[in-house]
Scaffold this motif. Structure first.
Motif: not given
Length: 238
Positions: A83-90
Motif C-alpha cells: 500500500n505504501a508503494r501504491a501511494a507513490e502513484n499519486y
C-alpha cells in the motif's frame, strides 16, 4: 422451456431478492464486527462459490479459510508495504486522499478467505480454454462473485484485498506450483452496509453511466434496438 414454466422466470419476490443482493453488495473495509460467522453460514457461502460456472467445468478454485491471527498479521504487513508503494502513484491532494482510505480489514474481520486458481486442473487440454487460456482465472472470479452475492443475502460483509504481492502471498499460504491466489477476502458481519460504494462516498470515483457503455453491432455504434435504448435511459439510477 416456455416462459410460463414454473422453472423459468423467478417470482417477483425472488427477483427482488436477487437484484437487491446485486445492488446492495459492497466492498467492506471499515464496518466489520467481531461476531464470528457460524460454520453453517460459511459452509453455505462456500457451496455457493463452488456452484459458479467454469470453462470446461474445470472448477479451478480452492478455498483457504484463514483464521490464524499470526498468519493474518504477516499478510497484513505485506499489505502495508504494498500500500505504501501504491501511494507513490499519486501526488498532492490525491495522494493525501489515498492515504486516508481504509482499504483492508485483514485483522478486523473474524475470518479471511483466499480463493485460488489451479491452472493445472482438468489437464493440459481443457474444453473451451484453447483460444483463451485466461478462462480459468475468469472462472475463479465467478466463484468470488457467487460467494459475494450469497454473503450479502446472509448479511455477511466481504472485502477484497488486492493490494498484496501474489508471490509473497502464495509463499505465506504454501500454495503449490501451478496454483495462484486470485482473491484475498475479508468476511464478517458488519455494523452497516453503506448506501453507496465507499470509494464513491469518499469522492474517489463515481459509477459510470450505463448508457455510455452499451454499444450496438460494434464499438462506438449506437444501439439499433430503440426499445432497449429507451429502457436503459428509463432505468432508476443506482
Amino acid at each position: 422451456m416456455s416462459k410460463d414454466s414454473p422453472h423459468a422466470a423467478f417470482s417477483a419476490a425472488e427477483r427482488h431478492g436477487l437484484y437487491r443482493a446485486i445492488f446492495e453488495r459492497r466492498d467492506v473495509r471499515s464496518q466489520f464486527l467481531p461476531e464470528p460467522i457460524p460454520a453453517e453460514v460459511l459452509a453455505r457461502l462456500l457451496q455457493a462459490a463452488h456452484h459458479a460456472p467454469s470453462v470446461g467445468f474445470m472448477q479451478p478454485w480452492d478455498f483457504l479459510v484463514i483464521e490464524n491471527r499470526e498468519l493474518r498479521a504477516r499478510i497484513q504487513a505485506g499489505y502495508a508495504r504494498e500500500n505504501a508503494r501504491a501511494a507513490e502513484n499519486y501526488r498532492g491532494e490525491r495522494a493525501e486522499r489515498y492515504r486516508r482510505l481504509k482499504l483492508e480489514g485483514i485483522l478486523d474481520s473474524p475470518v479471511n478467505l483466499c480463493i485460488t486458481c489451479d491452472r493445472r486442473r482438468g489437464g493440459p487440454h481443457v474444453l473451451g480454454r484453447n483460444s483463451m487460456p485466461e478462462m480459468d482465472r475468469f472462472s475463479t472470479c465467478l466463484a468470488v462473485q457467487n460467494l459475494w452475492l450469497a454473503a450479502r443475502a446472509e448479511g455477511v460483509g466481504v472485502g477484497w484485498v488486492s493490494i498484496l504481492d501474489p508471490v509473497e502471498l502464495a509463499e505465506l499460504l504454501g500454495l503449490p506450483e501451478g496454483v495462484e491466489p486470485v482473491a484475498y477476502l475479508c468476511l464478517g458481519y458488519v455494523s452497516e452496509f453503506l448506501d453507496e460504494p465507499e470509494l464513491a462516498a469518499e469522492g474517489w470515483r463515481q459509477r459510470l453511466p450505463l448508457t455510455e457503455l452499451v454499444h450496438g453491432d460494434g464499438w462506438g455504434r449506437p444501439l439499433e434496438a430503440e426499445a432497449l435504448a429507451l429502457a436503459l435511459e428509463g432505468l432508476e439510477p443506482r
